[in-house]
Design an enzyme around this catalytic site. Structure first.
Site, short mmCIF file in Angstrom:
data_model
loop_
_atom_site.label_atom_id
_atom_site.label_comp_id
_atom_site.label_asym_id
_atom_site.label_seq_id
_atom_site.Cartn_x
_atom_site.Cartn_y
_atom_site.Cartn_z
N HIS A 35 25.84 -20.52 19.75
CA HIS A 35 25.32 -19.50 20.65
C HIS A 35 24.26 -18.69 19.91
O HIS A 35 24.27 -18.63 18.69
CB HIS A 35 26.43 -18.57 21.16
N HIS A 45 22.32 -14.92 19.61
CA HIS A 45 22.29 -13.49 19.94
C HIS A 45 20.85 -13.12 20.27
O HIS A 45 19.93 -13.49 19.55
CB HIS A 45 22.75 -12.65 18.73
#
Length: 146
Positions: free
Chosen positions: A101, A103
């Site tokens: 993932h 940020h």
């Protein structure tokens, strides 16, 4: 593919109240412990430990997905100046969730974050629980302007 012990895989199977963008391979949602308002995560819908495992069809849509999320945040956050975009890969880089993932962190001059990487900011007490009322208003605003 989903992994039963992966928190993101579990989250992705539920109704996501803080989701504000989605395409075939990715979704974006507000971080529940943001560094600043608008701190978001871009998460692949299928489980990959990190970006090194993205197959070509996922990798080729990553950057366009990121650009769309940046545009949404830029249009819907006041006085935004910059962004920090980062992805920790591996334990030594402080990847705490083994589901790749990114940020996406809005930045303003003088914000409380200072220089990153995120792993330096993570243990610091500047992270706060997401303001659910603010998040609901933000998501509603996006759905009308996207």
């Amino acid at each position: 593919m989903s992994y039963p012990d992966c928190i993101f895989c579990k989250i992705l199977q539920e109704e996501l109240p803080y989701k504000f963008y989605e395409n075939e391979h990715f979704l974006a949602m507000l971080d529940v412990n943001p560094l600043v308002p608008g701190h978001s995560l871009l998460v692949p819908k299928k489980h990959f430990s990190d970006a090194r495992e993205f197959p070509p069809e996922v990798a080729q849509i990553y950057l366009p997905s990121l650009q769309t999320v940046l545009s949404i945040l830029e249009k819907n956050l006041e006085n935004i100046e910059s962004f920090t975009v980062c992805q920790s890969i591996g334990e030594a880089a402080y990847q705490t969730v083994p589901h790749g993932h990114s940020h996406i962190i809005p930045r303003w001059e003088g914000d409380p974050i200072g220089p990153l990487p995120v792993d330096r900011a993570y243990p610091v007490k500047i992270r706060k629980q997401l303001d659910k009322e603010w998040a609901a208003e933000f998501i509603e605003k996006i759905s009308f302007s996207a």
